[in-house]
Each structure stands twice: as C-alpha cells, then as structure tokens.
Design a protein around this motif. Structure first.
Motif, short mmCIF file in Angstrom:
data_model
loop_
_atom_site.label_atom_id
_atom_site.label_comp_id
_atom_site.label_asym_id
_atom_site.label_seq_id
_atom_site.Cartn_x
_atom_site.Cartn_y
_atom_site.Cartn_z
N ASP A 1 40.93 45.19 45.76
CA ASP A 1 41.08 43.76 45.51
C ASP A 1 39.93 43.27 44.65
OD1 ASP A 1 43.45 43.28 47.02
OD2 ASP A 1 42.27 43.48 48.85
N VAL A 2 40.26 42.47 43.64
CA VAL A 2 39.26 41.90 42.74
C VAL A 2 39.03 40.45 43.16
CG1 VAL A 2 38.62 41.45 40.34
CG2 VAL A 2 40.17 43.37 40.90
N ILE A 3 37.79 40.11 43.44
CA ILE A 3 37.42 38.77 43.88
C ILE A 3 36.52 38.12 42.83
CG2 ILE A 3 36.34 37.38 45.69
CD1 ILE A 3 36.91 39.60 47.65
N PHE A 4 36.88 36.94 42.39
CA PHE A 4 36.08 36.21 41.41
C PHE A 4 34.83 35.67 42.09
CE2 PHE A 4 35.76 32.23 38.61
CZ PHE A 4 35.10 32.90 37.59
N THR A 5 33.65 36.11 41.65
CA THR A 5 32.40 35.72 42.30
C THR A 5 31.37 35.30 41.24
OG1 THR A 5 31.83 38.09 42.38
CG2 THR A 5 32.66 37.07 44.41
#
Length: 215
Positions: free
Chosen positions: A126-130
């Motif tokens: 999963d890619v999480i925008f941080t």
C-alpha cells in the motif's frame, strides 16, 4: 508469509536503502537506493535475486543517488512520487549542498501518488501519501506484514527535516498523525536514516509526537 528485509546503510549521509523480498523468493524490491550502486548490485548478485522494481519514497539526492546505475544494470522499473518525477529527471538542479554529486538523472517509468496498491515481487504494498518533508513523499506498507518503509517522515526519536524547500511541519505532522491513526502500534518502521523502530514506540517516546497528542 515472512519477508526478508536487508538494510544497507549507504553514502556520506548514512541513508538506509532496503532490499525487500518474500523469504526464499528469487524476486526482490529495492527501496531508496541512495548511493553505492556497486555495493547494492553485489548484494543482489550474492543473494541470487532478480530486482523487480525500485521504489522511491522521495527524491532528495541522498535517497536516489544510485537509482540510475542500478536501474540500468537490472532493467528494474523505477516508481517515483508523481509530483517529484521531474526532480529525478534533473536531479543535479536540486542538489543545494556543496560537495555532493554529480548524480545521474533518471526518467522514472512509473509514478505513485498515494492510495495505490502495488503487486510486486509477490508482495502487496500500500502506498500512503505522507508529505511534509518533501512535497510528494510517500510511505510503503507491506500488507499483512506490519512493515512500513517511511523514508524521511519518521525516525527513531525524531522526524524528518522541515527546513528544506517544499517542507513544513504542519503538513508533516498531519502525515504522521495519519499513520498513527491507520496503522497498528506493532508496525515496524524502516526509516531512511538511523535505526529501526515501531509506531508504538514512537507514539510513546518520540518528543516530536508528544505535540500531536496535545488536545
């Protein structure tokens, strides 16, 4: 499923690159190859694994210095945060500190923006925008493994710098809060610098996170 993670600390800024695979699998991913391309390629050869992709959390030079030579040698596609793709393609224009570089540009084959689920090397990620340390920063979480690759968002006892162009503390704080709200405390944090930690440990002891707990 058990994952095999090799942390390889490279370059003058002691950046952590990570070689990640399912235990015993002959396919691997490389996260943030910041420097020492020959060393990284040697480890791949010694393990007898094929590099399926290179994942970047952000494009500061200490995280991407070995991207071009490793990508060229292996043929692995590079995944870059979408709004930072132009930086990787013209990296030396963004190296603002004397004595570093020159580095080789790379036109990334794939982009991520957060919200994607990548199926690579037998892993679901999963890619999480941080954002906050850099405008397009993302973190990668391996599904079912409680393992996060946080780049320069969260460190053992610290957080990413916010005195760089495109960085600011309120944005970074919101990104960290999102991670704390959505991931379990047992999540192992593999940061871009310094040692491994967990979200729970940082929630309890990180002085920067204490500010987030204030009502």
């Amino acid at each position: 499923m058990t994952i095999d993670v090799r942390m390889l600390t490279v370059g003058p800024l002691q950046e952590n690159a990570y070689l990640l695979r399912r235990a015993g699998d002959d396919r691997a991913l490389l996260i943030d190859p910041g420097d020492e391309a020959d060393r990284l390629l040697t480890v791949l050869d010694e393990l007898g694994v094929r590099l399926e992709a290179i994942l970047l959390t952000h494009t500061h030079f200490d995280h991407v210095g070995a991207v071009a030579p490793v990508a060229r040698a292996t043929g692995a596609p590079v995944y870059v945060p979408e709004i930072e793709k132009p930086i990787l393609a013209d990296i030396n224009s963004y190296v603002r500190f004397p004595g570093f570089g020159p580095f080789e540009d790379w036109d990334a084959e794939q982009t991520v923006a957060g919200g994607e689920r990548l199926a690579l090397a037998g892993l679901d990620i999963d890619v999480i925008f941080t954002p906050g340390h850099s405008p397009g920063h993302v973190s990668y979480v391996v599904d079912g493994e409680e393992a996060m690759f946080s780049g320069d968002v969260l460190f053992q006892g610290s957080v990413g710098r916010t005195d760089l162009p495109g960085a600011d503390w309120p944005t970074l704080a919101a990104s960290i809060q999102r991670l704390l709200d959505t991931l379990p405390d047992e999540t192992r944090v593999h940061p871009g610098h310094m040692g491994l930690t967990t979200l729970g440990r940082e929630r309890a002891t990180n002085p920067f996170l204490a500010e987030l707990a204030q009502p």
